[in-house]
Design a protein around this motif. Structure first.
Motif, mmCIF file in Angstrom:
data_model
loop_
_atom_site.group_PDB
_atom_site.id
_atom_site.type_symbol
_atom_site.label_atom_id
_atom_site.label_comp_id
_atom_site.label_asym_id
_atom_site.label_seq_id
_atom_site.Cartn_x
_atom_site.Cartn_y
_atom_site.Cartn_z
ATOM 1 N N GLN A 168 46.318 46.001 48.345
ATOM 2 C CA GLN A 168 47.264 47.107 48.296
ATOM 3 C C GLN A 168 46.578 48.318 47.667
ATOM 4 O OE1 GLN A 168 50.341 46.873 49.632
ATOM 5 N NE2 GLN A 168 49.875 44.752 50.202
ATOM 6 N N ILE A 169 46.604 49.437 48.364
ATOM 7 C CA ILE A 169 45.859 50.613 47.909
ATOM 8 C C ILE A 169 46.366 51.142 46.570
ATOM 9 C CG2 ILE A 169 47.255 52.298 49.153
ATOM 10 C CD1 ILE A 169 44.615 53.794 49.777
ATOM 11 N N ASP A 170 47.640 50.886 46.259
ATOM 12 C CA ASP A 170 48.214 51.407 45.023
ATOM 13 C C ASP A 170 48.250 50.355 43.901
ATOM 14 O OD1 ASP A 170 50.073 49.805 46.229
ATOM 15 O OD2 ASP A 170 51.770 51.158 45.932
ATOM 16 N N SER A 171 47.511 49.265 44.076
ATOM 17 C CA SER A 171 47.502 48.216 43.054
ATOM 18 C C SER A 171 46.888 48.716 41.750
ATOM 19 C CB SER A 171 46.696 47.008 43.537
ATOM 20 O OG SER A 171 47.319 46.366 44.612
ATOM 21 N N ASP A 172 47.455 48.294 40.615
ATOM 22 C CA ASP A 172 46.799 48.585 39.342
ATOM 23 C C ASP A 172 45.670 47.582 39.154
ATOM 24 O OD1 ASP A 172 47.940 46.173 38.427
ATOM 25 O OD2 ASP A 172 49.627 47.202 37.516
ATOM 26 N N ILE A 173 44.834 47.784 38.141
ATOM 27 C CA ILE A 173 43.613 46.986 38.003
ATOM 28 C C ILE A 173 43.927 45.509 37.748
ATOM 29 C CG2 ILE A 173 43.347 47.490 35.537
ATOM 30 C CD1 ILE A 173 40.541 47.067 38.202
ATOM 31 N N GLU A 174 45.001 45.225 37.003
ATOM 32 C CA GLU A 174 45.353 43.828 36.726
ATOM 33 C C GLU A 174 45.725 43.095 38.014
ATOM 34 O OE1 GLU A 174 46.516 46.391 34.975
ATOM 35 O OE2 GLU A 174 45.416 46.055 33.091
ATOM 36 N N ARG A 175 46.502 43.752 38.853
ATOM 37 C CA ARG A 175 46.915 43.135 40.118
ATOM 38 C C ARG A 175 45.718 42.975 41.050
ATOM 39 N NH1 ARG A 175 51.445 45.873 44.030
ATOM 40 N NH2 ARG A 175 51.445 44.313 45.691
ATOM 41 N N LEU A 176 44.843 43.964 41.069
ATOM 42 C CA LEU A 176 43.663 43.895 41.917
ATOM 43 C C LEU A 176 42.741 42.750 41.472
ATOM 44 C CD1 LEU A 176 41.915 45.039 44.186
ATOM 45 C CD2 LEU A 176 40.954 46.662 42.542
ATOM 46 N N LEU A 177 42.527 42.634 40.174
ATOM 47 C CA LEU A 177 41.693 41.545 39.652
ATOM 48 C C LEU A 177 42.283 40.190 40.020
ATOM 49 C CD1 LEU A 177 40.750 42.947 36.127
ATOM 50 C CD2 LEU A 177 39.115 42.237 37.891
ATOM 51 N N GLN A 178 43.584 40.071 39.911
ATOM 52 C CA GLN A 178 44.226 38.801 40.259
ATOM 53 C C GLN A 178 44.007 38.467 41.731
ATOM 54 O OE1 GLN A 178 48.531 38.686 40.039
ATOM 55 N NE2 GLN A 178 48.542 36.480 39.685
ATOM 56 N N THR A 179 44.195 39.463 42.603
ATOM 57 C CA THR A 179 43.997 39.258 44.043
ATOM 58 C C THR A 179 42.579 38.814 44.340
ATOM 59 O OG1 THR A 179 45.670 40.923 44.608
ATOM 60 C CG2 THR A 179 44.050 40.385 46.300
ATOM 61 N N ILE A 180 41.610 39.516 43.755
ATOM 62 C CA ILE A 180 40.197 39.215 44.001
ATOM 63 C C ILE A 180 39.836 37.844 43.451
ATOM 64 C CG2 ILE A 180 37.832 39.915 43.416
ATOM 65 C CD1 ILE A 180 39.198 41.647 45.553
ATOM 66 N N ASN A 181 40.279 37.541 42.245
ATOM 67 C CA ASN A 181 39.942 36.250 41.632
ATOM 68 C C ASN A 181 40.515 35.076 42.419
ATOM 69 O OD1 ASN A 181 38.345 37.081 39.408
ATOM 70 N ND2 ASN A 181 40.166 37.629 38.244
ATOM 71 N N VAL A 182 41.763 35.187 42.821
ATOM 72 C CA VAL A 182 42.395 34.098 43.570
ATOM 73 C C VAL A 182 41.640 33.835 44.873
ATOM 74 C CG1 VAL A 182 44.452 33.439 44.898
ATOM 75 C CG2 VAL A 182 44.697 34.352 42.582
#
Length: 263
Positions: A126-140
């Motif tokens: 999601q282009i508007d993701s904050d860093i915590e959400r982005l990290l979670q997406t990438i890690n999973v």
């Protein structure tokens, strides 16, 4: 506001992702211009929000408005201008990560940037993701990918050998992996856009520059940097430095560059 920030993924994800870094001018009122980025052997997925960023590679100038962009391997320094009210979040892939997706042929893709549809990515970005959400997406996603591919493929093995042995030839790698030099070169070029020799040169150069930045050059002479990083002599290092940087080590200004933080 910190213009340059780094965020780190989990240990398992680090197999594929080096880090996530941000260039944040989101509350800035003026253009940030003439900042520079060095090649380091990684690919980058850039998420631009706000106005725009302008990037000059050795091949082209790119106007990157809001969206998602895939950045190839870079072989020379890159110039960056960041508009006010703009933030760029960058996912930095290790050299071998794209080889996990064999449908991509990157043989002729270096020093270039393309805009992509985020829906085509294998993970939900999601282009508007904050860093915590982005990290979670990438890690999973990449932790699962690591579990699915516990065995290293040829490209990852090549990079591991190069990392562990600073001075090594394609012939040596070929013997180590028991594969022909021609096959290794084709596989590596398809997955990275670089020849194995060029990749080794980029890593060696970046290591030398990082040493210059982090050392006291009053005590550590340029000749020491050159010899420590396996250049023939100081003149050889200066020539290679000018090829990439378009300037000499003496006039190198670290403050003009976005350089990795020491961890």
């Amino acid at each position: 506001m910190n213009l340059y920030l780094e965020h780190y993924v989990t240990q398992k994800t680090e197999r594929f992702i080096n880090k996530i870094w941000c260039l944040d001018n989101s509350i800035g009122e003026s253009l940030i211009e003439n900042k520079l980025v060095l090649p380091n052997g990684c690919f980058n997925l850039a998420i631009v929000t706000g106005k725009a960023i302008e990037v000059h590679t050795s091949k082209n100038k790119y106007e990157m408005n809001e969206g998602v962009y895939f950045c190839s391997q870079m072989t020379n320094k890159v110039l960056v201008n960041i508009e006010p009210k703009t933030k760029v979040t960058i996912i930095q892939f290790h050299t071998w990560t794209l080889s996990m997706f064999p449908k991509y042929d990157l043989s002729n893709f270096t020093d270039s940037i393309i805009k992509i549809n985020p829906e085509e990515l294998p993970f939900n970005l999601q282009i508007d993701s904050d860093i915590e959400r982005l990290l979670q997406t990438i890690n999973v996603y990449f932790e699962e990918l690591s579990d699915l591919h516990s065995e290293k493929n040829t490209i990852e093995k090549i990079c591991e050998i190069i990392k562990n042995q600073e001075e090594i030839s394609v012939a040596d790698i070929s013997k180590n992996l028991k594969l022909s030099q021609r096959l290794l070169q084709i596989k590596f070029k398809t997955a990275t856009g670089l020849t194995i020799k060029k990749y080794i040169q980029i890593l060696k150069f970046r290591k030398a520059v990082d040493q210059m930045v982090n050392a006291d050059l009053e005590k550590l002479k340029l000749t020491d940097v050159a010899l420590y990083n396996k250049y023939f002599d100081q003149s050889h290092f200066i020539k290679k430095f000018k090829d990439v940087m378009k300037t000499t080590p003496k006039t190198f200004d670290p403050d003009s560059y976005f350089l990795s933080l020491k961890r």
